[in-house]
Write a protein that holds these residues in place. Structure first.
Motif, PDB file in Angstrom:
ATOM      1  N   ALA A 170     -10.869 -23.057 -27.214  1.00 23.27           N
ATOM      2  CA  ALA A 170     -11.008 -23.180 -25.763  1.00 23.27           C
ATOM      3  C   ALA A 170     -11.571 -24.543 -25.374  1.00 23.27           C
ATOM      4  CB  ALA A 170     -11.899 -22.062 -25.233  1.00 23.27           C
ATOM      5  N   ALA A 171     -12.590 -25.006 -26.088  1.00 25.58           N
ATOM      6  CA  ALA A 171     -13.172 -26.319 -25.778  1.00 25.58           C
ATOM      7  C   ALA A 171     -12.169 -27.433 -26.031  1.00 25.58           C
ATOM      8  CB  ALA A 171     -14.444 -26.540 -26.593  1.00 25.58           C
ATOM      9  N   LYS A 172     -11.387 -27.314 -27.090  1.00 24.18           N
ATOM     10  CA  LYS A 172     -10.382 -28.326 -27.402  1.00 24.18           C
ATOM     11  C   LYS A 172      -9.308 -28.379 -26.316  1.00 24.18           C
ATOM     12  CE  LYS A 172      -7.334 -27.461 -30.509  1.00 24.18           C
ATOM     13  NZ  LYS A 172      -6.585 -27.206 -31.747  1.00 24.18           N
ATOM     14  N   LEU A 173      -8.816 -27.219 -25.904  1.00 27.50           N
ATOM     15  CA  LEU A 173      -7.781 -27.193 -24.869  1.00 27.50           C
ATOM     16  C   LEU A 173      -8.304 -27.691 -23.531  1.00 27.50           C
ATOM     17  CD1 LEU A 173      -5.952 -23.844 -25.708  1.00 27.50           C
ATOM     18  CD2 LEU A 173      -5.139 -26.178 -26.060  1.00 27.50           C
ATOM     19  N   LEU A 174      -9.547 -27.343 -23.197  1.00 23.54           N
ATOM     20  CA  LEU A 174     -10.134 -27.828 -21.948  1.00 23.54           C
ATOM     21  C   LEU A 174     -10.291 -29.343 -21.961  1.00 23.54           C
ATOM     22  CD1 LEU A 174     -11.376 -27.222 -19.197  1.00 23.54           C
ATOM     23  CD2 LEU A 174     -13.564 -26.848 -20.348  1.00 23.54           C
ATOM     24  N   SER A 175     -10.738 -29.881 -23.085  1.00 20.69           N
ATOM     25  CA  SER A 175     -10.893 -31.341 -23.166  1.00 20.69           C
ATOM     26  C   SER A 175      -9.542 -32.041 -23.094  1.00 20.69           C
ATOM     27  CB  SER A 175     -11.632 -31.737 -24.447  1.00 20.69           C
ATOM     28  OG  SER A 175     -10.829 -31.517 -25.574  1.00 20.69           O
ATOM     29  N   LEU A 176      -8.529 -31.489 -23.744  1.00 22.21           N
ATOM     30  CA  LEU A 176      -7.195 -32.088 -23.666  1.00 22.21           C
ATOM     31  C   LEU A 176      -6.634 -32.015 -22.247  1.00 22.21           C
ATOM     32  CD1 LEU A 176      -5.554 -30.842 -26.981  1.00 22.21           C
ATOM     33  CD2 LEU A 176      -6.305 -33.158 -26.412  1.00 22.21           C
ATOM     34  N   GLY A 177      -6.886 -30.926 -21.550  1.00 22.18           N
ATOM     35  CA  GLY A 177      -6.439 -30.809 -20.165  1.00 22.18           C
ATOM     36  C   GLY A 177      -7.114 -31.822 -19.260  1.00 22.18           C
ATOM     37  N   LEU A 178      -8.411 -32.002 -19.427  1.00 17.28           N
ATOM     38  CA  LEU A 178      -9.137 -32.974 -18.608  1.00 17.28           C
ATOM     39  C   LEU A 178      -8.710 -34.404 -18.921  1.00 17.28           C
ATOM     40  CD1 LEU A 178     -12.684 -31.382 -18.592  1.00 17.28           C
ATOM     41  CD2 LEU A 178     -11.187 -31.707 -16.626  1.00 17.28           C
ATOM     42  N   ILE A 179      -8.501 -34.709 -20.182  1.00 20.41           N
ATOM     43  CA  ILE A 179      -8.022 -36.049 -20.544  1.00 20.41           C
ATOM     44  C   ILE A 179      -6.617 -36.255 -19.989  1.00 20.41           C
ATOM     45  CG2 ILE A 179      -7.329 -37.498 -22.495  1.00 20.41           C
ATOM     46  CD1 ILE A 179      -9.794 -36.370 -23.980  1.00 20.41           C
ATOM     47  N   GLY A 180      -5.806 -35.199 -19.977  1.00 28.20           N
ATOM     48  CA  GLY A 180      -4.482 -35.280 -19.362  1.00 28.20           C
ATOM     49  C   GLY A 180      -4.558 -35.585 -17.881  1.00 28.20           C
ATOM     50  N   VAL A 181      -5.511 -34.981 -17.180  1.00 29.46           N
ATOM     51  CA  VAL A 181      -5.719 -35.289 -15.759  1.00 29.46           C
ATOM     52  C   VAL A 181      -6.107 -36.753 -15.604  1.00 29.46           C
ATOM     53  CG1 VAL A 181      -7.262 -34.861 -13.794  1.00 29.46           C
ATOM     54  CG2 VAL A 181      -6.269 -32.943 -15.031  1.00 29.46           C
ATOM     55  N   GLY A 182      -6.957 -37.249 -16.477  1.00 26.20           N
ATOM     56  CA  GLY A 182      -7.349 -38.650 -16.433  1.00 26.20           C
ATOM     57  C   GLY A 182      -6.171 -39.581 -16.655  1.00 26.20           C
ATOM     58  N   VAL A 183      -5.294 -39.241 -17.599  1.00 25.31           N
ATOM     59  CA  VAL A 183      -4.119 -40.069 -17.876  1.00 25.31           C
ATOM     60  C   VAL A 183      -3.172 -40.080 -16.682  1.00 25.31           C
ATOM     61  CG1 VAL A 183      -2.024 -40.188 -19.295  1.00 25.31           C
ATOM     62  CG2 VAL A 183      -4.240 -39.845 -20.378  1.00 25.31           C
ATOM     63  N   VAL A 184      -2.934 -38.907 -16.096  1.00 32.71           N
ATOM     64  CA  VAL A 184      -2.058 -38.838 -14.922  1.00 32.71           C
ATOM     65  C   VAL A 184      -2.648 -39.639 -13.763  1.00 32.71           C
ATOM     66  CG1 VAL A 184      -1.149 -37.268 -13.152  1.00 32.71           C
ATOM     67  CG2 VAL A 184      -0.966 -36.674 -15.567  1.00 32.71           C
ATOM     68  N   ALA A 185      -3.942 -39.543 -13.559  1.00 31.04           N
ATOM     69  CA  ALA A 185      -4.585 -40.305 -12.482  1.00 31.04           C
ATOM     70  C   ALA A 185      -4.512 -41.805 -12.756  1.00 31.04           C
ATOM     71  CB  ALA A 185      -6.034 -39.867 -12.319  1.00 31.04           C
ATOM     72  N   LEU A 186      -4.673 -42.212 -13.994  1.00 34.76           N
ATOM     73  CA  LEU A 186      -4.589 -43.631 -14.341  1.00 34.76           C
ATOM     74  C   LEU A 186      -3.175 -44.162 -14.119  1.00 34.76           C
ATOM     75  CD1 LEU A 186      -6.195 -46.014 -15.504  1.00 34.76           C
ATOM     76  CD2 LEU A 186      -5.396 -45.310 -17.760  1.00 34.76           C
ATOM     77  N   ILE A 187      -2.177 -43.411 -14.534  1.00 34.94           N
ATOM     78  CA  ILE A 187      -0.790 -43.829 -14.315  1.00 34.94           C
ATOM     79  C   ILE A 187      -0.476 -43.882 -12.821  1.00 34.94           C
ATOM     80  CG2 ILE A 187       1.622 -43.111 -14.652  1.00 34.94           C
ATOM     81  CD1 ILE A 187       0.745 -42.074 -17.421  1.00 34.94           C
ATOM     82  N   THR A 188      -0.976 -42.912 -12.063  1.00 28.13           N
ATOM     83  CA  THR A 188      -0.791 -42.927 -10.613  1.00 28.13           C
ATOM     84  C   THR A 188      -1.444 -44.154  -9.998  1.00 28.13           C
ATOM     85  OG1 THR A 188      -0.768 -40.514 -10.597  1.00 28.13           O
ATOM     86  CG2 THR A 188      -1.165 -41.605  -8.490  1.00 28.13           C
ATOM     87  N   SER A 189      -2.599 -44.520 -10.479  1.00 25.52           N
ATOM     88  CA  SER A 189      -3.284 -45.711  -9.983  1.00 25.52           C
ATOM     89  C   SER A 189      -2.467 -46.968 -10.257  1.00 25.52           C
ATOM     90  CB  SER A 189      -4.662 -45.814 -10.643  1.00 25.52           C
ATOM     91  OG  SER A 189      -5.300 -47.011 -10.300  1.00 25.52           O
ATOM     92  N   TRP A 190      -1.887 -47.069 -11.459  1.00 18.43           N
ATOM     93  CA  TRP A 190      -1.051 -48.230 -11.788  1.00 18.43           C
ATOM     94  C   TRP A 190       0.196 -48.281 -10.898  1.00 18.43           C
ATOM     95  CZ3 TRP A 190      -1.137 -47.471 -17.786  1.00 18.43           C
ATOM     96  CH2 TRP A 190      -2.348 -47.928 -18.290  1.00 18.43           C
ATOM     97  N   ILE A 191       0.795 -47.115 -10.697  1.00 18.87           N
ATOM     98  CA  ILE A 191       1.988 -47.073  -9.844  1.00 18.87           C
ATOM     99  C   ILE A 191       1.649 -47.523  -8.433  1.00 18.87           C
ATOM    100  CG2 ILE A 191       3.659 -45.513  -8.755  1.00 18.87           C
ATOM    101  CD1 ILE A 191       3.683 -43.951 -11.414  1.00 18.87           C
ATOM    102  N   LEU A 192       0.537 -47.045  -7.902  1.00 17.78           N
ATOM    103  CA  LEU A 192       0.120 -47.465  -6.553  1.00 17.78           C
ATOM    104  C   LEU A 192      -0.173 -48.957  -6.503  1.00 17.78           C
ATOM    105  CD1 LEU A 192      -2.240 -44.525  -5.514  1.00 17.78           C
ATOM    106  CD2 LEU A 192       0.043 -45.054  -4.607  1.00 17.78           C
ATOM    107  N   LEU A 193      -0.742 -49.492  -7.558  1.00 15.35           N
ATOM    108  CA  LEU A 193      -1.044 -50.917  -7.620  1.00 15.35           C
ATOM    109  C   LEU A 193       0.222 -51.759  -7.565  1.00 15.35           C
ATOM    110  CD1 LEU A 193      -3.271 -53.093  -8.087  1.00 15.35           C
ATOM    111  CD2 LEU A 193      -2.790 -52.829 -10.531  1.00 15.35           C
ATOM    112  N   PHE A 194       1.244 -51.363  -8.326  1.00 16.22           N
ATOM    113  CA  PHE A 194       2.495 -52.129  -8.368  1.00 16.22           C
ATOM    114  C   PHE A 194       3.346 -51.909  -7.126  1.00 16.22           C
ATOM    115  CE2 PHE A 194       1.571 -52.177 -12.998  1.00 16.22           C
ATOM    116  CZ  PHE A 194       1.490 -53.563 -13.119  1.00 16.22           C
ATOM    117  N   VAL A 195       3.261 -50.730  -6.517  1.00 12.55           N
ATOM    118  CA  VAL A 195       4.035 -50.473  -5.300  1.00 12.55           C
ATOM    119  C   VAL A 195       3.530 -51.333  -4.143  1.00 12.55           C
ATOM    120  CG1 VAL A 195       4.479 -48.704  -3.520  1.00 12.55           C
ATOM    121  CG2 VAL A 195       4.828 -48.166  -5.929  1.00 12.55           C
ATOM    122  N   ARG A 196       2.222 -51.487  -4.069  1.00 12.47           N
ATOM    123  CA  ARG A 196       1.630 -52.285  -2.984  1.00 12.47           C
ATOM    124  C   ARG A 196       1.815 -53.766  -3.200  1.00 12.47           C
ATOM    125  NH1 ARG A 196      -3.647 -48.772  -3.047  1.00 12.47           N
ATOM    126  NH2 ARG A 196      -2.791 -46.898  -2.130  1.00 12.47           N
ATOM    127  N   GLY A 197       2.099 -54.167  -4.399  1.00 12.86           N
ATOM    128  CA  GLY A 197       2.342 -55.603  -4.674  1.00 12.86           C
ATOM    129  C   GLY A 197       1.107 -56.267  -5.002  1.00 12.86           C
TER     130      GLY A 197
END
Length: 131
Positions: free
Chosen positions: A104-131
């Protein structure tokens, strides 16, 4: 509006990576405390107080542990079952190779790190879209 979206994405990124790393550390500690469990063949018998699983330990001694009806049904209801015994301990047995708390702890940590990765990729996309 853009700064609000940036702030929300950054909060999710930091929280995902930070909490994910913290819970991954907790999972590692739980894994180390759990110890080593080895597969053994056990015989299921009816004892005075219910079902018992009996098996030979690494030292040749006969070990036994109570087996609930739920555990016996989970193992298929057979007379000879494969269970997992704790190495270096007597009369400690479970039906799964790994601890549910560690899983359970392993799956929870992987899920949270996955949220972090998705948020980081979203941040990069927003950065490049705005120029």
């Amino acid at each position: 509006m853009d700064s609000t979206l940036d702030a929300v994405v950054e909060i999710f990124a930091r929280a995902g990576f930070g909490l994910g790393a913290l819970i991954a550390g907790v999972a590692l500690v739980l894994f180390l405390l759990d110890g080593t469990w080895v597969p053994v063949q056990a015989v299921v018998e009816e004892g005075e107080h219910g079902l018992l699983a009996r098996w030979f330990g690494e030292d040749g001694a006969v070990n036994e542990a109570p087996l609930s009806a739920h555990d016996h049904a989970e193992l298929g209801g057979r007379d000879m079952v494969e269970v997992y015994a704790r190495r270096g301990w007597m009369n400690r047995m479970r039906t799964t190779p790994g601890s549910p708390a560690v899983r359970a702890a392993k799956l929870l940590s992987l899920g949270l790190i996955g949220v972090g990765v998705v948020a980081l990729i979203t941040s990069w996309i927003l950065l490049f879209v705005r120029g």
